[in-house]
Design a protein around this motif. Structure first.
Motif, short mmCIF file in Angstrom:
data_model
loop_
_atom_site.label_atom_id
_atom_site.label_comp_id
_atom_site.label_asym_id
_atom_site.label_seq_id
_atom_site.Cartn_x
_atom_site.Cartn_y
_atom_site.Cartn_z
N ALA A 1 20.04 -3.76 -21.75
CA ALA A 1 19.88 -4.74 -22.85
C ALA A 1 20.41 -5.17 -24.03
CB ALA A 1 18.00 -4.70 -23.53
N PRO A 2 20.50 -5.84 -24.52
CA PRO A 2 21.38 -6.04 -25.57
C PRO A 2 20.86 -5.96 -26.30
CG PRO A 2 20.26 -8.92 -24.62
CD PRO A 2 20.55 -7.04 -23.74
N SER A 3 21.67 -6.28 -27.37
CA SER A 3 21.17 -5.86 -28.96
C SER A 3 20.66 -6.25 -29.80
CB SER A 3 22.46 -4.45 -30.03
OG SER A 3 23.49 -5.12 -30.28
N LEU A 4 19.82 -6.56 -30.42
CA LEU A 4 18.94 -7.66 -31.70
C LEU A 4 20.74 -8.40 -31.94
CD1 LEU A 4 17.74 -9.59 -32.70
CD2 LEU A 4 16.87 -7.34 -35.05
N ALA A 5 21.72 -7.96 -32.65
CA ALA A 5 23.21 -8.47 -32.65
C ALA A 5 23.07 -9.13 -31.71
CB ALA A 5 24.05 -7.26 -33.83
N ALA A 6 23.23 -8.73 -30.50
CA ALA A 6 24.08 -9.30 -29.68
C ALA A 6 23.45 -10.63 -29.73
CB ALA A 6 24.15 -8.54 -28.73
N HIS A 7 22.17 -9.97 -28.79
CA HIS A 7 21.46 -11.88 -28.51
C HIS A 7 21.54 -12.84 -29.70
CE1 HIS A 7 17.63 -13.77 -26.77
NE2 HIS A 7 17.80 -14.31 -28.69
N LEU A 8 21.52 -11.77 -31.16
CA LEU A 8 22.03 -13.25 -31.84
C LEU A 8 23.11 -13.97 -32.19
CD1 LEU A 8 19.92 -11.42 -35.18
CD2 LEU A 8 18.71 -13.57 -33.99
#
Length: 208
Positions: A108-115
């Motif tokens: 799953a992507p990190s919060l940083a990657a999702h943003l």
């Protein structure tokens, strides 16, 4: 007869942090193995896993998680990645943890990657609101406001679940949360939201 070491040193990690590498567990697709590769000073030792073994720090992580399990109880909250114990590997002592995956089986992507990819969209906002509610209710403090310590796992209904995979402080008790601790949760959460807002601003500028 002792169990053979799990072969990881030549495998490709699925995630890298400043102090740890994360590998898929070849024995169980729902689990991963964390290997500590640097000490508290933060000096990286990625190229010498066989020569440097930070087993004591990995064991401390397991002890901390056991204390967290004792205080939070069951069922285990979906906002925290589970840990299952220690295992011997050819790269040092490994911490066996829950694999937080996307729908296609990838991490799953990190919060940083999702943003960076989607910005602060509605699904992300709801996931963060739900995570904040959990942290305050259970008195769980994020050790640092790091966006890479939170993964955004897709749920079966298409929503997102924010899962903390590293840097969790142990609550003093499972039932009685002090006002001081709640203030600490809120303070670190404000720092986290500031980091979220900054990445979201960069994303908006990029997409015009």
């Amino acid at each position: 007869m002792a169990r053979p070491e799990l072969a990881l040193a030549l495998a490709r990690p699925v995630a890298r942090g400043a102090r740890r590498l994360v590998y898929r567990d070849p024995r169980n697709e729902r689990r991963a193995v964390k290997i500590t590769v640097s000490g508290k000073g933060g000096q990286r030792e990625m190229q010498s896993l066989k020569r440097v073994d930070f087993s004591d720090e990995t064991r401390r992580l397991w002890q901390d998680h056991r204390a967290l399990m004792k205080r939070l109880g069951l069922p285990w909250p979906r906002h925290l990645a589970a840990c299952y114990g220690l295992d011997a590997t050819d790269a040092g002592t490994g911490l066996v943890v829950e694999f937080i995956g996307a729908a296609d089986g990838s991490p799953a992507p990190s919060l940083a990657a999702h943003l960076r990819r989607h910005g602060l969209d509605a699904a992300c906002r709801r996931a963060l609101k739900d995570l904040r509610r959990f942290l305050l209710q259970r008195g769980v403090v994020l050790g640092e406001a790091k966006l890479d310590h939170i993964l955004m796992r897709p749920d079966s209904d298409g929503s997102l679940v924010a899962v903390v995979v590293d840097g969790v402080d142990i609550p003093a008790t499972a039932r009685r949360i002090s006002l001081r601790r709640k203030r600490r949760v809120a303070r670190i959460w404000r720092d986290l939201l500031a980091a979220v807002a900054e990445v979201a601003r960069v994303r908006r500028r990029e997409v015009g």
